[in-house]
Design a protein around this motif. Structure first.
Motif, short mmCIF file in Angstrom:
data_model
loop_
_atom_site.label_atom_id
_atom_site.label_comp_id
_atom_site.label_asym_id
_atom_site.label_seq_id
_atom_site.Cartn_x
_atom_site.Cartn_y
_atom_site.Cartn_z
N ALA A 190 -10.16 -11.18 14.22
CA ALA A 190 -11.15 -12.03 12.88
C ALA A 190 -12.53 -11.32 12.92
O ALA A 190 -13.06 -11.10 11.63
CB ALA A 190 -11.27 -13.30 13.14
N ALA A 191 -13.30 -10.99 14.17
CA ALA A 191 -14.56 -10.68 14.02
C ALA A 191 -14.46 -9.13 13.45
O ALA A 191 -15.36 -8.92 12.43
CB ALA A 191 -15.06 -10.58 15.64
N TRP A 192 -13.62 -8.34 13.78
CA TRP A 192 -13.48 -6.81 13.14
C TRP A 192 -13.11 -6.98 11.75
O TRP A 192 -13.65 -6.39 10.86
CB TRP A 192 -12.44 -6.32 13.80
CG TRP A 192 -12.81 -5.47 15.13
CD1 TRP A 192 -12.48 -6.15 16.61
CD2 TRP A 192 -13.76 -4.59 15.58
NE1 TRP A 192 -13.15 -5.37 17.58
CE2 TRP A 192 -13.92 -4.68 16.94
CE3 TRP A 192 -14.39 -3.48 14.54
CZ2 TRP A 192 -14.63 -3.29 17.44
CZ3 TRP A 192 -15.31 -2.74 15.34
CH2 TRP A 192 -15.29 -2.62 16.46
N ILE A 193 -12.34 -7.92 11.54
CA ILE A 193 -11.94 -7.95 9.77
C ILE A 193 -13.31 -8.48 8.93
O ILE A 193 -13.48 -7.87 8.13
CB ILE A 193 -10.88 -9.09 9.46
CG1 ILE A 193 -9.60 -8.37 10.32
CG2 ILE A 193 -10.60 -9.37 8.05
CD1 ILE A 193 -8.30 -9.59 10.29
N ILE A 194 -13.95 -9.39 9.57
CA ILE A 194 -15.36 -9.96 9.17
C ILE A 194 -16.30 -8.66 8.82
O ILE A 194 -17.01 -8.59 7.87
CB ILE A 194 -15.80 -11.12 9.64
CG1 ILE A 194 -14.59 -12.46 9.45
CG2 ILE A 194 -17.25 -11.37 9.34
CD1 ILE A 194 -15.12 -13.75 10.23
N ALA A 195 -16.51 -8.08 10.00
CA ALA A 195 -17.44 -7.06 10.12
C ALA A 195 -16.90 -6.11 9.00
O ALA A 195 -17.99 -5.49 8.40
CB ALA A 195 -17.51 -6.35 11.44
N GLY A 196 -15.89 -5.65 9.09
CA GLY A 196 -15.31 -4.63 7.95
C GLY A 196 -15.42 -4.90 6.61
O GLY A 196 -15.98 -4.08 5.64
N ALA A 197 -15.34 -6.33 6.24
CA ALA A 197 -15.48 -6.83 5.11
C ALA A 197 -16.98 -6.93 4.67
O ALA A 197 -17.21 -6.51 3.54
CB ALA A 197 -14.80 -8.32 4.98
N LEU A 198 -17.83 -7.25 5.71
CA LEU A 198 -19.08 -7.22 5.07
C LEU A 198 -19.72 -5.77 4.91
O LEU A 198 -20.60 -5.59 4.12
CB LEU A 198 -19.99 -7.83 6.37
CG LEU A 198 -19.89 -9.46 6.40
CD1 LEU A 198 -20.63 -9.83 7.82
CD2 LEU A 198 -20.70 -9.95 5.28
N VAL A 199 -19.35 -4.82 5.71
CA VAL A 199 -19.61 -3.48 5.47
C VAL A 199 -19.21 -2.94 4.09
O VAL A 199 -20.07 -2.59 3.42
CB VAL A 199 -19.20 -2.42 6.76
CG1 VAL A 199 -19.29 -1.12 6.37
CG2 VAL A 199 -19.89 -3.00 7.69
#
Length: 98
Positions: free
Chosen positions: A10-19
């Protein structure tokens, strides 16, 4: 997948979405012309001020995009550092693997 793995994903998905969101908002903000109004008038001045040629004006959208992009990249850097630290810790606990 355990709870820790789900949180990491979830953290990787959120980070990718933010970028990705930050990049899109910055591009939209840069391509949108900045509109601003004058609040004073000097009728006898001979000087001409052309805002498009004398500097860079950032819109509120562009600034928000840069902030979202920066937050996303900071989260990615944190996650990469955490992954590198856990790999180093795992190799220190099992030195025969190297």
């Amino acid at each position: 997948m355990d709870k820790a793995g789900a949180r990491r994903s979830a953290a990787w998905i959120i980070a990718g979405a933010l970028v990705a969101t930050g990049v899109v908002v910055v591009i939209v903000g840069v391509l949108t012309p900045v509109a601003f109004g004058w609040f004073a008038y000097q009728p006898l001045a001979a000087a001409t001020f052309a805002p498009a040629t004398s500097g860079l004006f950032l819109s509120r959208t562009t600034i928000i995009g840069w902030l979202v992009l920066t937050i996303g990249l900071l989260i990615v850097a944190y996650l990469l550092g955490r992954r590198a630290g856990s790999a180093k810790r795992a190799s220190a606990q099992h030195p025969e693997a190297h």
